[in-house]
Design a protein around this motif. Structure first.
Motif, PDB file in Angstrom:
ATOM      1  N   GLU A 162      -6.523   1.167   1.415  1.00 24.29           N
ATOM      2  CA  GLU A 162      -5.712   1.869   1.929  1.00 24.29           C
ATOM      3  C   GLU A 162      -4.362   2.533   0.840  1.00 24.29           C
ATOM      4  N   SER A 163      -4.420   1.457  -0.078  1.00 26.91           N
ATOM      5  CA  SER A 163      -3.353   1.561  -0.888  1.00 26.91           C
ATOM      6  C   SER A 163      -3.829   2.990  -1.897  1.00 26.91           C
ATOM      7  N   GLN A 164      -5.042   3.166  -2.165  1.00 28.35           N
ATOM      8  CA  GLN A 164      -5.628   4.353  -2.756  1.00 28.35           C
ATOM      9  C   GLN A 164      -5.523   5.551  -1.854  1.00 28.35           C
ATOM     10  N   ALA A 165      -5.662   5.288  -0.554  1.00 27.70           N
ATOM     11  CA  ALA A 165      -5.500   6.637   0.454  1.00 27.70           C
ATOM     12  C   ALA A 165      -4.293   7.033   0.350  1.00 27.70           C
ATOM     13  N   ASN A 166      -3.327   6.385   0.384  1.00 27.19           N
ATOM     14  CA  ASN A 166      -1.766   6.434   0.515  1.00 27.19           C
ATOM     15  C   ASN A 166      -1.360   7.090  -0.789  1.00 27.19           C
ATOM     16  N   ALA A 167      -1.888   6.756  -1.976  1.00 25.52           N
ATOM     17  CA  ALA A 167      -1.732   7.341  -3.142  1.00 25.52           C
ATOM     18  C   ALA A 167      -1.769   8.687  -3.283  1.00 25.52           C
TER      19      ALA A 167
ATOM     20  N   VAL B  90       0.770  -1.444  -0.036  1.00 28.33           N
ATOM     21  CA  VAL B  90       0.090   0.129   0.065  1.00 28.33           C
ATOM     22  C   VAL B  90       0.937   1.281  -0.059  1.00 28.33           C
ATOM     23  N   LEU B  91       1.934   1.375   0.066  1.00 27.03           N
ATOM     24  CA  LEU B  91       3.056   2.206   0.303  1.00 27.03           C
ATOM     25  C   LEU B  91       4.082   2.333  -0.814  1.00 27.03           C
ATOM     26  N   SER B  92       4.950   1.096  -0.990  1.00 28.14           N
ATOM     27  CA  SER B  92       6.027   0.935  -1.784  1.00 28.14           C
ATOM     28  C   SER B  92       5.567   1.229  -3.327  1.00 28.14           C
ATOM     29  N   PRO B  93       4.498   0.680  -3.616  1.00 30.31           N
ATOM     30  CA  PRO B  93       4.106   0.957  -5.088  1.00 30.31           C
ATOM     31  C   PRO B  93       3.885   2.412  -5.490  1.00 30.31           C
ATOM     32  N   HIS B  94       3.716   3.360  -4.476  1.00 36.34           N
ATOM     33  CA  HIS B  94       3.441   4.646  -5.155  1.00 36.34           C
ATOM     34  C   HIS B  94       4.779   5.871  -4.955  1.00 36.34           C
ATOM     35  N   LEU B  95       5.866   4.783  -4.364  1.00 31.88           N
ATOM     36  CA  LEU B  95       7.094   5.379  -4.088  1.00 31.88           C
ATOM     37  C   LEU B  95       8.256   5.151  -4.979  1.00 31.88           C
ATOM     38  N   GLY B  96       7.890   4.316  -6.048  1.00 24.30           N
ATOM     39  CA  GLY B  96       9.037   3.644  -6.866  1.00 24.30           C
ATOM     40  C   GLY B  96       8.594   2.334  -7.693  1.00 24.30           C
ATOM     41  N   ARG B  97       9.449   1.842  -8.550  1.00 26.17           N
ATOM     42  CA  ARG B  97       9.244   0.566  -9.187  1.00 26.17           C
ATOM     43  C   ARG B  97       9.525  -0.519  -8.552  1.00 26.17           C
ATOM     44  N   LEU B  98       8.758  -1.768  -8.442  1.00 24.05           N
ATOM     45  CA  LEU B  98       8.957  -2.775  -7.791  1.00 24.05           C
ATOM     46  C   LEU B  98       9.005  -3.764  -8.790  1.00 24.05           C
TER      47      LEU B  98
ATOM     48  N   ALA C 258      10.217   4.422   2.985  1.00 28.07           N
ATOM     49  CA  ALA C 258       8.932   4.115   2.377  1.00 28.07           C
ATOM     50  C   ALA C 258       8.020   2.937   3.464  1.00 28.07           C
ATOM     51  N   SER C 259       8.645   3.211   4.846  1.00 30.73           N
ATOM     52  CA  SER C 259       7.917   2.503   5.845  1.00 30.73           C
ATOM     53  C   SER C 259       6.637   3.433   6.346  1.00 30.73           C
ATOM     54  N   LEU C 260       5.818   2.874   6.961  1.00 33.31           N
ATOM     55  CA  LEU C 260       4.517   3.654   7.691  1.00 33.31           C
ATOM     56  C   LEU C 260       5.299   4.865   8.391  1.00 33.31           C
ATOM     57  N   GLY C 261       6.677   4.405   9.295  1.00 32.23           N
ATOM     58  CA  GLY C 261       7.117   5.305  10.009  1.00 32.23           C
ATOM     59  C   GLY C 261       7.524   6.718   9.077  1.00 32.23           C
ATOM     60  N   HIS C 262       8.128   6.449   7.984  1.00 29.86           N
ATOM     61  CA  HIS C 262       8.622   7.365   6.979  1.00 29.86           C
ATOM     62  C   HIS C 262       7.223   8.215   6.689  1.00 29.86           C
ATOM     63  N   ILE C 263       6.456   7.725   6.328  1.00 30.93           N
ATOM     64  CA  ILE C 263       5.300   8.472   6.034  1.00 30.93           C
ATOM     65  C   ILE C 263       4.500   9.126   7.026  1.00 30.93           C
ATOM     66  N   MET C 264       4.558   8.623   8.384  1.00 24.80           N
ATOM     67  CA  MET C 264       4.049   9.466   9.438  1.00 24.80           C
ATOM     68  C   MET C 264       5.038  10.643   9.456  1.00 24.80           C
ATOM     69  N   LEU C 265       6.180  10.511   9.514  1.00 27.89           N
ATOM     70  CA  LEU C 265       7.297  11.703   9.688  1.00 27.89           C
ATOM     71  C   LEU C 265       6.869  12.850   8.790  1.00 27.89           C
ATOM     72  N   GLU C 266       6.761  12.143   7.468  1.00 26.46           N
ATOM     73  CA  GLU C 266       6.512  13.294   6.456  1.00 26.46           C
ATOM     74  C   GLU C 266       5.282  13.922   6.773  1.00 26.46           C
ATOM     75  N   GLN C 267       4.343  13.247   7.296  1.00 27.64           N
ATOM     76  CA  GLN C 267       3.030  14.084   7.558  1.00 27.64           C
ATOM     77  C   GLN C 267       3.077  15.075   8.739  1.00 27.64           C
ATOM     78  N   ILE C 268       3.961  14.587   9.729  1.00 27.26           N
ATOM     79  CA  ILE C 268       4.335  15.479  11.141  1.00 27.26           C
ATOM     80  C   ILE C 268       4.928  16.739  10.638  1.00 27.26           C
ATOM     81  N   MET C 269       5.935  16.455   9.580  1.00 25.13           N
ATOM     82  CA  MET C 269       6.537  17.747   9.074  1.00 25.13           C
ATOM     83  C   MET C 269       5.762  18.517   8.335  1.00 25.13           C
ATOM     84  N   LEU C 270       4.850  17.843   7.492  1.00 25.88           N
ATOM     85  CA  LEU C 270       4.047  18.804   6.693  1.00 25.88           C
ATOM     86  C   LEU C 270       3.077  19.702   7.539  1.00 25.88           C
ATOM     87  N   GLY C 271       2.379  18.889   8.654  1.00 24.27           N
ATOM     88  CA  GLY C 271       1.556  19.352   9.580  1.00 24.27           C
ATOM     89  C   GLY C 271       1.948  20.391  10.654  1.00 24.27           C
TER      90      GLY C 271
END
Length: 337
Positions: free
Chosen positions: A321-326, A112-120, A174-187
């Motif tokens: 969840e994949s769509q929400a993350n995208a 739900v995260l990795s596919p939206h952050l690079g090729r797999l 690309a972990s959930l913690g990474h996305i959380m951190l990015e969201q915290i910095m954004l917020g």
């Protein structure tokens, strides 16, 4: 949007728990076509864990493997293949024979995260079959001995006053913690330095020696022990509601950051071409295992919530969840480079 999904997921856990109790008394089913009566026989099963040994995912995967081995009467071997945010393990599963003998244990992040952050090297929809949800794990934000902030608002204030000085460790790019951190910095408009690891074991060791100020990690026995000893201090938690063992620790939603208020869902996965009869049998076995008091209590005692439920429901939740993350990744312009 992810936060709302997490809340809906949490509201269904009680229903799923009731289903698990019922599943414990049901025989595992497999039709004569596909799985047949020979599987698994005496041949060992392999569970590929997407993270290093020592973390909560490894502990849970091994406990699940022991329970499945007892139920199936066949050995279940655990193999750790960490790296690339879980993509290495998922690629092994995707390329394995679809015969029910190779499975993967991971959070849903590689799907739900990795596919939206690079090729797999695999197609997250076509090549991986969700077998069963195993647990939801709160994400804890913890201060290490290097951190002088007494609470989360103070941490944000420090990060704003000294951009980049606060170091925040996660389990990887690309972990959930990474996305959380990015969201915290954004917020918060605070600049924090990301320190990615390949999993929880070394991350915890370095946290205790103060190699960085903050870490985000899933609940687990080793983490709980260090919190109780006062070596790590909870600042916030990503969860639908406060964690029972840390009632004074607010969720990120309470702190005004609902987009960052994420929790991890872990599950069992199989190659995408797995016959329907084997998928049904494996799903039934996982639900039966999760209803067993020893495994169930082990999860609950470490702050994790057993889930279970049908394979189709798990797949549908992953797709949502994949769509929400995208949407979030695109809006926040999150990149790996």
């Amino acid at each position: 949007m992810i936060d709302s999904l997490s809340r809906r997921r949490a509201l269904t856990l009680l229903g799923a728990s009731a289903a698990l109790a019922a599943a414990a008394g049901l025989p595992a089913r497999a039709s004569a076509q596909g799985a047949g009566t020979a599987w698994p026989g005496s041949r060992p099963l392999r569970i590929v864990v997407a993270y290093p040994a020592g973390g909560v995912s490894d502990v849970v995967a091994r406990a699940l493997a022991d329970r499945l081995a007892t139920q199936l009467g066949s050995p279940v071997i655990v193999e750790n293949k960490a790296g690339a945010g879980g993509a290495i393990a998922m690629d092994m599963v995707a390329k394995a024979p679809a015969d029910g003998y190779t499975l993967g244990f991971s959070s849903v992040s590689p799907l739900v995260l990795s596919p939206h952050l690079g090729r797999l090297p695999y197609d997250a929809v076509r090549d991986i079959a969700p077998v069963a949800s195993v647990m939801v794990s709160p994400v804890l934000l913890l201060a290490t001995p290097a951190c002088t902030a007494r609470d989360f608002p103070a941490l944000v204030a420090q990060a704003k006053a000294r951009p980049g000085d606060i170091r925040w460790a996660t389990s990887g790019l690309a972990s959930l913690g990474h996305i959380m951190l990015e969201q915290i910095m954004l917020g918060t408009q605070a600049k924090i330095t990301h320190v990615p690891y390949k999993g929880g074991g070394q991350q915890l060791t370095d946290a205790l020696s103060g190699q960085f100020e903050v870490l985000s990690t899933n609940a687990g026995p080793a983490v709980a022990q260090q919190i109780q000893a006062g070596k790590l201090r909870p600042l916030a938690v990503g969860a639908p509601q406060r964690v029972d063992g840390m009632p004074a620790t607010p969720t990120l939603a309470e702190l005004g950051l609902p987009a960052a208020n994420l929790s991890s869902q872990f599950g069992l996965f199989a190659p995408g071409r797995l016959p329907a009869a084997l998928l049904e049998r494996l799903n039934a076995e996982v639900n039966k295992a999760l209803a067993a008091p020893d495994l169930r209590n082990r999860l609950l005692n470490t702050g994790n919530v057993p889930t279970g439920g049908g394979a189709a429901d798990f797949a549908r939740e992953i797709a949502q969840e994949s769509q929400a993350n995208a949407n979030i990744i695109r809006a926040a312009n999150i990149r790996l480079d």
